[in-house]
Design an enzyme around this catalytic site. Sequence first.
Site, PDB file in Angstrom:
ATOM      1  N   VAL A 473      -0.906  -4.530  23.256  1.00  0.00           N
ATOM      2  CA  VAL A 473      -2.056  -3.946  23.857  1.00  0.00           C
ATOM      3  C   VAL A 473      -2.098  -2.516  23.624  1.00  0.00           C
ATOM      4  O   VAL A 473      -2.834  -1.666  24.378  1.00  0.00           O
ATOM      5  CB  VAL A 473      -2.373  -4.349  25.207  1.00  0.00           C
ATOM      6  CG1 VAL A 473      -2.718  -5.781  25.493  1.00  0.00           C
ATOM      7  CG2 VAL A 473      -1.212  -3.808  26.169  1.00  0.00           C
ATOM      8  N   THR A 557       1.512  -6.327  17.125  1.00  0.00           N
ATOM      9  CA  THR A 557       2.611  -5.160  17.001  1.00  0.00           C
ATOM     10  C   THR A 557       3.253  -5.082  15.670  1.00  0.00           C
ATOM     11  O   THR A 557       2.432  -5.547  14.718  1.00  0.00           O
ATOM     12  CB  THR A 557       3.659  -5.777  17.880  1.00  0.00           C
ATOM     13  OG1 THR A 557       4.247  -6.660  17.564  1.00  0.00           O
ATOM     14  CG2 THR A 557       3.147  -6.042  19.415  1.00  0.00           C
ATOM     15  N   LYS A 581       2.847  -7.116   9.327  1.00  0.00           N
ATOM     16  CA  LYS A 581       3.130  -7.598   7.981  1.00  0.00           C
ATOM     17  C   LYS A 581       4.639  -8.066   7.877  1.00  0.00           C
ATOM     18  O   LYS A 581       4.862  -8.772   6.825  1.00  0.00           O
ATOM     19  CB  LYS A 581       3.002  -6.200   7.050  1.00  0.00           C
ATOM     20  CG  LYS A 581       1.371  -5.654   6.903  1.00  0.00           C
ATOM     21  CD  LYS A 581       1.635  -4.750   5.993  1.00  0.00           C
ATOM     22  CE  LYS A 581       2.108  -3.308   6.329  1.00  0.00           C
ATOM     23  NZ  LYS A 581       1.177  -2.874   7.533  1.00  0.00           N
ATOM     24  N   VAL A 611      -3.570  -6.428   4.450  1.00  0.00           N
ATOM     25  CA  VAL A 611      -3.511  -5.639   3.493  1.00  0.00           C
ATOM     26  C   VAL A 611      -4.833  -5.069   3.539  1.00  0.00           C
ATOM     27  O   VAL A 611      -5.846  -5.959   3.627  1.00  0.00           O
ATOM     28  CB  VAL A 611      -3.640  -6.372   1.967  1.00  0.00           C
ATOM     29  CG1 VAL A 611      -3.632  -5.462   0.850  1.00  0.00           C
ATOM     30  CG2 VAL A 611      -2.092  -7.089   2.107  1.00  0.00           C
ATOM     31  N   ALA A 613      -6.563  -3.488   6.031  1.00  0.00           N
ATOM     32  CA  ALA A 613      -7.074  -3.719   7.420  1.00  0.00           C
ATOM     33  C   ALA A 613      -8.173  -4.390   7.550  1.00  0.00           C
ATOM     34  O   ALA A 613      -8.048  -5.741   7.499  1.00  0.00           O
ATOM     35  CB  ALA A 613      -7.526  -2.181   8.013  1.00  0.00           C
ATOM     36  N   LEU A 615     -11.029  -4.845   5.513  1.00  0.00           N
ATOM     37  CA  LEU A 615     -11.156  -5.373   4.189  1.00  0.00           C
ATOM     38  C   LEU A 615     -11.164  -6.678   3.820  1.00  0.00           C
ATOM     39  O   LEU A 615      -9.634  -6.975   4.217  1.00  0.00           O
ATOM     40  CB  LEU A 615     -10.735  -4.294   3.194  1.00  0.00           C
ATOM     41  CG  LEU A 615     -11.138  -2.594   3.413  1.00  0.00           C
ATOM     42  CD1 LEU A 615     -10.451  -1.945   2.120  1.00  0.00           C
ATOM     43  CD2 LEU A 615     -12.611  -2.364   3.351  1.00  0.00           C
ATOM     44  N   GLY A 666      -2.207  12.058  11.779  1.00  0.00           N
ATOM     45  CA  GLY A 666      -1.710  10.746  12.183  1.00  0.00           C
ATOM     46  C   GLY A 666      -1.908   9.865  11.065  1.00  0.00           C
ATOM     47  O   GLY A 666      -1.630   8.699  11.540  1.00  0.00           O
ATOM     48  N   GLU A 669       3.516   8.237   9.231  1.00  0.00           N
ATOM     49  CA  GLU A 669       4.415   8.343  10.007  1.00  0.00           C
ATOM     50  C   GLU A 669       5.030   9.788  10.556  1.00  0.00           C
ATOM     51  O   GLU A 669       4.698  10.635   9.621  1.00  0.00           O
ATOM     52  CB  GLU A 669       5.468   7.572   9.721  1.00  0.00           C
ATOM     53  CG  GLU A 669       5.060   5.978   9.558  1.00  0.00           C
ATOM     54  CD  GLU A 669       4.551   5.311  10.637  1.00  0.00           C
ATOM     55  OE1 GLU A 669       5.085   5.410  11.780  1.00  0.00           O
ATOM     56  OE2 GLU A 669       3.728   4.313  10.546  1.00  0.00           O
ATOM     57  N   ASP A 680       5.731   0.738   2.645  1.00  0.00           N
ATOM     58  CA  ASP A 680       4.643  -0.089   3.100  1.00  0.00           C
ATOM     59  C   ASP A 680       3.718  -0.561   1.924  1.00  0.00           C
ATOM     60  O   ASP A 680       3.268  -1.657   2.165  1.00  0.00           O
ATOM     61  CB  ASP A 680       4.051   0.906   3.852  1.00  0.00           C
ATOM     62  CG  ASP A 680       3.027   0.094   4.775  1.00  0.00           C
ATOM     63  OD1 ASP A 680       3.046  -0.717   5.497  1.00  0.00           O
ATOM     64  OD2 ASP A 680       1.769   0.534   4.680  1.00  0.00           O
ATOM     65  N   LYS A 684       2.676  -4.781   0.896  1.00  0.00           N
ATOM     66  CA  LYS A 684       1.316  -5.236   0.810  1.00  0.00           C
ATOM     67  C   LYS A 684       1.101  -5.799  -0.721  1.00  0.00           C
ATOM     68  O   LYS A 684       0.486  -6.886  -0.660  1.00  0.00           O
ATOM     69  CB  LYS A 684       0.367  -3.942   0.789  1.00  0.00           C
ATOM     70  CG  LYS A 684       0.334  -3.505   2.349  1.00  0.00           C
ATOM     71  CD  LYS A 684      -0.800  -2.146   2.334  1.00  0.00           C
ATOM     72  CE  LYS A 684      -0.693  -1.581   3.855  1.00  0.00           C
ATOM     73  NZ  LYS A 684      -1.517  -0.585   3.958  1.00  0.00           N
TER      74      LYS A 684
END
Length: 822
Positions: A473, A557, A581, A611, A613, A615, A666, A669, A680, A684
Site C-alpha cells: 500500500v 510490491t 516483474k 512493461v 506501466a 501502456l 526520483g 534508483e 530492469d 522487460k
Amino acid sequence: MKVLKFGGSSVAKPERILQIIEILKSYYSRGEKFAVVFSAFGGVTDSLIEMSQLAEKNDVTYKDRLKAFKLRHIQAVKELISEENQAPILKDMEENHRDLENLLVGISLLGEASDRTMDHVLSFGERNSSYLISHVMKQHGIQASYLDARKVVRTDHTFRSAKVNFQSTNDNIKAYFKTHNEIQVITGFVGQTENGITTTLGRGGSDFTCSIFAAALDAESIEIWTDVNGVMTADPRKVPKAFTMISMTYEEAMEMSHFGAKVIYPPTLQPALNKKIPLYIKNTFNPDFIGTLVSEKRDDGKSPVKGVTSISGISLLTLTGRGMVGVFGISARLFGALGRAKVNIILITQGSSEQSITFAIKPDQADDAVQAIEEEFKFERQSNLIDPVKVENDLSVVAVIGENMKTRPGVAGRLFNSLGKNGVNIIAIAQGSSELNISTVIRTKDEKKALNAMHEAFFLSDAKSLHLFMVGVGLIGGTLIEQIKKQAESLRKNQSIEIKIVGLSNSRKMLFNEEGIDLENWQKDLEEKSEPLVSIPAYIEKMKSLNLQNSIFLDNTASPDVAGHYETVLDSSISVSTPNKIAVSSSFLQYQRLKNIAKLRNVLFMYETNVGAGLPVISTLNDLMSSGDTILKIEGVLSGSLSFIFNNFKKGVSFYDIVKEAQKAGYTEPDPRTDLSGKDVRRKILILARESGYPMESNDIIIDPVLPEACMTAPTVDEFFDTLTSENAYFENLLEEANKENKKLRIIATLENGKARIGLKKVDASHPFYSLEGSDNMIAFTTERYKDRPLVIRGPGAGAEVTAAGVFAEIITIGNRLFSGE
C-alpha cells in the site's frame, strides 16, 4: 487436539507414506496435538476378501494372494525403516502374518468364511499399516505410539458392520489418552466386543474410527486426508469446470453423499455432527490446498447452491388411477409394500390432485417393485381403480444442493431456466420442505449437458461484487486505492460492479474485512485495527479461509517473497494482477508453470504493468498474435529513467549533471547504476520475448554496457559520480558523434529472430524513437501486417498514477471475465 485420518490411496505406496510423514512433521513441529488414524494400504482390504473367498472354496491360489500380501508389507518395512531398526518390526509383522495364515487355513478346512471370521481377517490390513507407520513416524523424530483400536473401541456382535457402544468406548478412549502422551497412531475400521472378539465397522469404517475418537476427545477438528482436493461442486468427469467446495454444512455433506460424493460416507459424520466438530477433507498429494470444511456453519453470504450433482441410471415408477383420489392410506400401503420388498427409494413426488405417486429407484429393483405393487393393489387393479404401474428407464436424477436456497428466492426459476434454454426436458421434480435439495428427473442422455448448464447458472452467475486482496500500500497501492474510491460510484451505476477491498497489507500489518475496508479511513484502520503480518503465507491463508467469491489478489510490491507465492494463490482459483516483474522474469519454467496453473484453474494471471506501466504493451502483443499476425521485431525504449537521461543529454549539459538531476527527481534508483546497467530493461524485454513465444532466459539477453568499467566498479554512489566526471570525455564523444550524423542517443532493447539485445544506439529522424521526450516509453512492433510502418505505442512508462491505472484496468478485465463465465 485434532484427529487426522489417511485413507488407503494415501498409504498405498512407501513414497506416499513419506509424503504423509512430511505432513505430520509439519503438524508436530508446530507443537500441535493430534492423533492419526490409518486405513489399510490401498487394495489390501479387497485382497484379504479375495484370499478368504478362495480359501473358502478350498482354492489353494489363496496362498499366492497371501504371499503377495506378506511381501508387500515386508518390502514396505525395508523401504521405510533403516536397516538397523528393521528386525523387531519384521518379527512382529511375521507374527501377524502367521496368525492370518492360520485363519485362512481354518477357513479352507471348514469351507466357510463367517462374518465373525472375516472381521478378524480384515483387521490385519489396518493393523499392519498403522503399526508400520507408527515406527516410520518415530524414525522421523515424531514421538508416536501404536494404538490398536480394539483396545478401546467396544461394539456389539453385528459382524461386518458392528454397532459402537459409545458410552464404553468414550470412557476407554479418554482414559487411554490421559495416560499416553505420545502421538497415537490408531488402526481404523476395527473394534472389539466386550468379550474380546474382533469386529469391523462397515463401509467408511476408518472415517468412522476417526470420528469416534474425535468425539470422545472433544477434538477441535477432524481431517480426512484422501486423494482429491475435497468435495467438488460437481463430478469433474462430467463437469470440467467443477471445483473444490471450500466449506459446506453437515446436512449438505449428507445430501452430497446420497448423490454419490464418495469422499465422505454419512454415518462417519454422525459423531462429529453430535459434537459439532468441524471436518476437513484434504488432499494428501496437495497438502497446501485448503480442502473442504464440513461444519454446522452455513455460509450465508455465498451462493445459494453448494453442489450440482446426479444419480445416473434410475428407473421412474408411477402409480396412477382414479381410485387413489381422496382415499386414505394409499401412500402407506405403497411404501409399506416396497419396504417389505426391500426396495430402496431415491426420490418421491406426488401431485396435489392425489391421482399419481411417482418415485425413483435403481433399475435392478424395478421388477421387484412392480411385483410388490401389483400384489398390494391386486383388488384395485381388478376393479380398474388403479392403472398398471408405469415404468420409465434410462433416466437420471440431477439436483442442486445448498442450505442457502431456503433464504434465496428464484433458485428454482434459475434451475429450470438453465435446463430449458439447453433443451433438457424435466420428467419429474421433487423438493423437500427443508429446501435443501431440488431434484429433477431427466433423460440420461441429457445428464452431462444438464449438469454443465446448471453449474454455469449457479457458479458463474451475474453477482457483480469483486473482492480485492491487496499486498503493498505504498505509492502504487495507495494511489490505486484512491482511484478505486473515486471511481466506485461510477462503476456501481454504469457497470453494476461493486469493488470491495477486503484485505490490505503493508510490510508489518494486515487488515481484513469481509464487508469491505472503509476506503476513507484505510490508513488509520491498517494501523489501529489490524493484526501483525507474520508472513505472506499467513496473509494468503487468511484470504483463502475467507473464501469470498470473485476474489482477486493484487501485489503492488517489488518483493520476491510475495511473487514467490503466486502459485499458491492461482492454485486456489484466485486471479492475480501485479506490476511486480519478478515472477514473470524468473526462470522460463516458473513463468510457464504460473501461466499453466492459471489456465488450469480457469483464472487470470495479469501483469500488463510489468512493461510500460499503464501502456497497453503486453495486451497489444497478445492481440497481434491471437489474431494471427507474426512478430518480426520488437524495439523498445523501456525505461522511463533512461529515457529521461538520454532525451535530456544535449550539448552543453554534462552526462554527470543529467544523471544527477534524474536521481534527485526520483527517476532513477538511489544508485543510478541500477538503471544504467540495463538490468530492469532486460526483465522487460525478457517478458515480451516470452509473450512472443520464445522460451528465453535472462542470461540469453545480451547487454552492451552503457557505462565505462570504472563507473560500474566504483565502490560507492559518490565515487560513481566522481568517475562520471572523470569519464566526461567518453560521454561527450558519444554525443558528438551522434550530433554529427544528425542522430540521437537512445537505449533500445531489441528482439529479433529469437534473440534479444540491449544497447545504446544512434537513431535518425526516420526512426520512431527520434522524437521521444521527457521520460516517455516507446515500443515499436514490426510484424507481417505492420512491416513497412511499425505499430508504435508511446506514453509514460513509469509513475504511480499510470501504473495504478493499469492495475485498475486489469481488475475490471478480471471482473468481466468472472461475470461472463468464460
